[in-house]
Design a protein around this motif. Structure first.
Motif, PDB file in Angstrom:
ATOM      1  N   PHE A 211       0.828  -1.205   0.000  1.00 13.22           N
ATOM      2  CA  PHE A 211       0.000   0.000   0.000  1.00 13.22           C
ATOM      3  C   PHE A 211       0.864   1.256   0.000  1.00 13.22           C
ATOM      4  CE2 PHE A 211      -2.186   3.418   2.206  1.00 13.22           C
ATOM      5  CZ  PHE A 211      -3.403   3.451   1.570  1.00 13.22           C
ATOM      6  N   LEU A 212       1.850   1.291   0.899  1.00 14.50           N
ATOM      7  CA  LEU A 212       2.717   2.457   0.995  1.00 14.50           C
ATOM      8  C   LEU A 212       3.559   2.624  -0.263  1.00 14.50           C
ATOM      9  CD1 LEU A 212       3.929   2.152   4.703  1.00 14.50           C
ATOM     10  CD2 LEU A 212       2.119   3.619   3.791  1.00 14.50           C
ATOM     11  N   ARG A 246     -12.344  13.259   4.720  1.00 14.84           N
ATOM     12  CA  ARG A 246     -11.673  11.965   4.695  1.00 14.84           C
ATOM     13  C   ARG A 246     -10.910  11.718   5.983  1.00 14.84           C
ATOM     14  NH1 ARG A 246      -8.132  11.816  -0.558  1.00 14.84           N
ATOM     15  NH2 ARG A 246      -7.450  13.820   0.293  1.00 14.84           N
ATOM     16  N   THR A 247     -10.670  10.449   6.279  1.00 13.29           N
ATOM     17  CA  THR A 247      -9.825  10.089   7.399  1.00 13.29           C
ATOM     18  C   THR A 247      -8.375  10.120   6.942  1.00 13.29           C
ATOM     19  OG1 THR A 247      -9.723   7.722   6.949  1.00 13.29           O
ATOM     20  CG2 THR A 247     -11.631   8.516   8.180  1.00 13.29           C
ATOM     21  N   LEU A 248      -7.469  10.024   7.917  1.00 13.77           N
ATOM     22  CA  LEU A 248      -6.048  10.074   7.602  1.00 13.77           C
ATOM     23  C   LEU A 248      -5.616   8.907   6.730  1.00 13.77           C
ATOM     24  CD1 LEU A 248      -4.532  11.238  10.997  1.00 13.77           C
ATOM     25  CD2 LEU A 248      -4.654  12.527   8.878  1.00 13.77           C
ATOM     26  N   VAL A 249      -6.313   7.779   6.798  1.00 16.15           N
ATOM     27  CA  VAL A 249      -5.910   6.614   6.002  1.00 16.15           C
ATOM     28  C   VAL A 249      -6.519   6.627   4.609  1.00 16.15           C
ATOM     29  CG1 VAL A 249      -5.587   5.162   8.016  1.00 16.15           C
ATOM     30  CG2 VAL A 249      -7.804   5.183   6.875  1.00 16.15           C
ATOM     31  N   GLU A 250      -7.317   7.635   4.317  1.00 18.30           N
ATOM     32  CA  GLU A 250      -7.999   7.657   3.028  1.00 18.30           C
ATOM     33  C   GLU A 250      -7.308   8.547   1.985  1.00 18.30           C
ATOM     34  OE1 GLU A 250     -12.593   6.671   4.255  1.00 18.30           O
ATOM     35  OE2 GLU A 250     -11.902   8.725   4.395  1.00 18.30           O
ATOM     36  N   ILE A 251      -5.987   8.692   2.116  1.00 21.48           N
ATOM     37  CA  ILE A 251      -5.233   9.404   1.082  1.00 21.48           C
ATOM     38  C   ILE A 251      -4.847   8.370   0.031  1.00 21.48           C
ATOM     39  CG2 ILE A 251      -3.312  10.988   0.664  1.00 21.48           C
ATOM     40  CD1 ILE A 251      -3.174  11.408   3.670  1.00 21.48           C
ATOM     41  N   VAL A 252      -5.831   7.952  -0.746  1.00 18.53           N
ATOM     42  CA  VAL A 252      -5.663   6.840  -1.674  1.00 18.53           C
ATOM     43  C   VAL A 252      -5.889   7.351  -3.095  1.00 18.53           C
ATOM     44  CG1 VAL A 252      -6.535   4.577  -2.328  1.00 18.53           C
ATOM     45  CG2 VAL A 252      -6.492   5.228   0.079  1.00 18.53           C
ATOM     46  N   GLN A 253      -4.875   7.139  -3.939  1.00 17.91           N
ATOM     47  CA  GLN A 253      -4.977   7.666  -5.294  1.00 17.91           C
ATOM     48  C   GLN A 253      -5.191   6.595  -6.363  1.00 17.91           C
ATOM     49  OE1 GLN A 253      -2.093   8.569  -3.360  1.00 17.91           O
ATOM     50  NE2 GLN A 253      -3.328  10.220  -2.541  1.00 17.91           N
ATOM     51  N   GLN A 257      -4.220   0.668  -4.634  1.00 13.65           N
ATOM     52  CA  GLN A 257      -4.303   0.996  -3.212  1.00 13.65           C
ATOM     53  C   GLN A 257      -5.690   0.713  -2.651  1.00 13.65           C
ATOM     54  OE1 GLN A 257      -2.682   5.072  -3.269  1.00 13.65           O
ATOM     55  NE2 GLN A 257      -1.268   4.351  -1.712  1.00 13.65           N
ATOM     56  N   ARG A 258      -6.720   1.032  -3.415  1.00 11.51           N
ATOM     57  CA  ARG A 258      -8.078   0.754  -2.939  1.00 11.51           C
ATOM     58  C   ARG A 258      -8.299  -0.740  -2.758  1.00 11.51           C
ATOM     59  NH1 ARG A 258      -9.136   5.403  -6.124  1.00 11.51           N
ATOM     60  NH2 ARG A 258      -9.435   4.206  -8.038  1.00 11.51           N
TER      61      ARG A 258
END
Length: 376
Positions: A211-212, A246-253, A257-258
């Motif tokens: 993910f990272l 969004r939450t902090l973990v929802e920085i998903v591009q 990642q999704r």
């Protein structure tokens, strides 16, 4: 203050400053005498030990001695130090990537030093908020240190946060001895999950690193999220502000990642729901007042707290964690009712037998896939 690493003050986050900020800001724990504090620590250690047999007997999970991990009773500052060390370990690849993107040169170095301190302060503010709320935590990726030992085979440790447990048992007005054992049963289930299923840690770490590794986030975006959280903590949110953020973990591009986040959500729902199911299953036999404790604890969760607390819970993803407890517990209960505990334990066979996010919501689909059943 204990340093958490040789270069803890360099890079994108000043980790030592995060620890210093959190320990300075964290609320003091409940008032207890020195003798009472010793008695609480001693009892929590005893309950943690007795919980091992209760949990392992109920779950029929055989633990692997080679992957055993310690149980530590800590205060709020100890919880902060442990979590900063864990964050630093698991986030290192992402932060290294962000460091590379920032570029070198004197200007970049100066901005990095300033940004690292700002981020350290803001991370410390978030940790100070959480440090007074966590009752216990299994730290999967924790590296060992002088004052915070971890498992020899890849790390890991169980933390029981004594002042928070005392605070909640007083707030709920429940039997303290029963409540402490009840908490230990839940947390010991997490410890058993990872000591009985050695591949689980590596699997989770692989998913998180994947993910990272997919992250293409600008460093300023991360800082903006932390500042948004810090602003909430300082009480700067407007009552009219939109709560759909969004939450902090929802920085998903990316789609990748999704997809990974969906798998991680399913695993965390399984682990949390399993712990709740075991805690309720063992409880009646060993915790006389478990019914009262469970009812009052549910009411406490449902009532929530102040608007500020609710905003922070949303931003930090804690509401999602509560849903994981509920959804995961329903999944475990439904599967055990259908195929028994041994049938449920096939979930631990390999990463392929873990439930998907969709199967968490539809346990019968997991049973059909893993047990090779078809609906009539």
């Amino acid at each position: 203050m204990t340093s958490i690493g040789g270069a803890a003050s360099s890079g994108m986050v000043d980790w030592n400053l995060a620890v210093a900020t959190a320990t300075r800001l964290v609320r003091p724990g409940p008032e207890v005498s020195r003798d009472e504090a010793r008695a609480v620590v001693s009892e929590l250690r005893a309950h943690a030990k007795s919980s091992e047999e209760h949990v392992r007997s109920f779950t029929r999970m055989a633990t692997d001695a080679a992957h055993d991990t310690p149980v530590l009773v800590v205060d709020r500052a100890g919880w902060v130090r442990a979590n900063v060390a864990g964050f630093r370990e698991i986030l290192k690849p992402l932060l290294d990537k962000m460091e590379d993107r920032r570029g070198g040169g004197a200007g970049g170095a100066m901005m990095g030093a300033v940004g690292g301190k700002v981020t350290g302060v803001e991370l410390g503010m978030l940790l100070s908020f959480l440090a007074s709320r966590v009752l216990g935590q299994y730290e999967t990726f924790a590296p060992p240190s002088r004052d915070l030992p971890a498992g020899a085979n890849g790390g890991g440790r169980l933390l029981l946060v004594a002042p928070n447990i005392v605070h909640v048992e007083r707030e709920l007005d429940v039997d303290p001895h029963d409540f402490r054992l009840w908490v230990c049963l839940h947390e010991e289930t997490h410890r058993t999950q990872f000591t009985a299923v050695p591949w689980l840690r590596d699997h989770l770490e692989g998913e998180i690193q994947s993910f990272l590794g997919e992250t293409e986030v600008d460093p300023m975006t991360v800082l903006e999220r932390l500042r948004e959280a810090a602003s909430s903590l300082a009480g700067n949110r407007s009552d009219e502000e939109d709560e759909g953020g969004r939450t902090l973990v929802e920085i998903v591009q990316t789609p990748a990642q999704r997809e990974i986040l969906g798998r991680l959500t399913a695993v965390m729902s399984l682990l949390e729901g399993h712990a709740d199911y075991v805690m309720d299953g063992v409880g009646p036999a060993v915790v006389p007042s478990v019914g009262e404790i469970r009812e009052k604890f549910k009411e406490r969760r449902a009532k929530g707290a102040s608007r500020l607390d609710q905003a922070l819970r949303k931003l930090l993803g804690l509401d999602a964690k509560l849903r994981q407890y509920r959804d995961g517990e329903r999944f475990v209960r439904a599967v055990v009712e259908e195929v028994g505990m041994d049938g449920f334990n096939r979930v631990w066979t390999s990463p392929n037998t873990l439930p998907t996010k969709a199967e968490i919501a539809k346990p019968a689909d997991w049973v059909a896939r893993v047990h090779r059943r078809t609906e009539s």
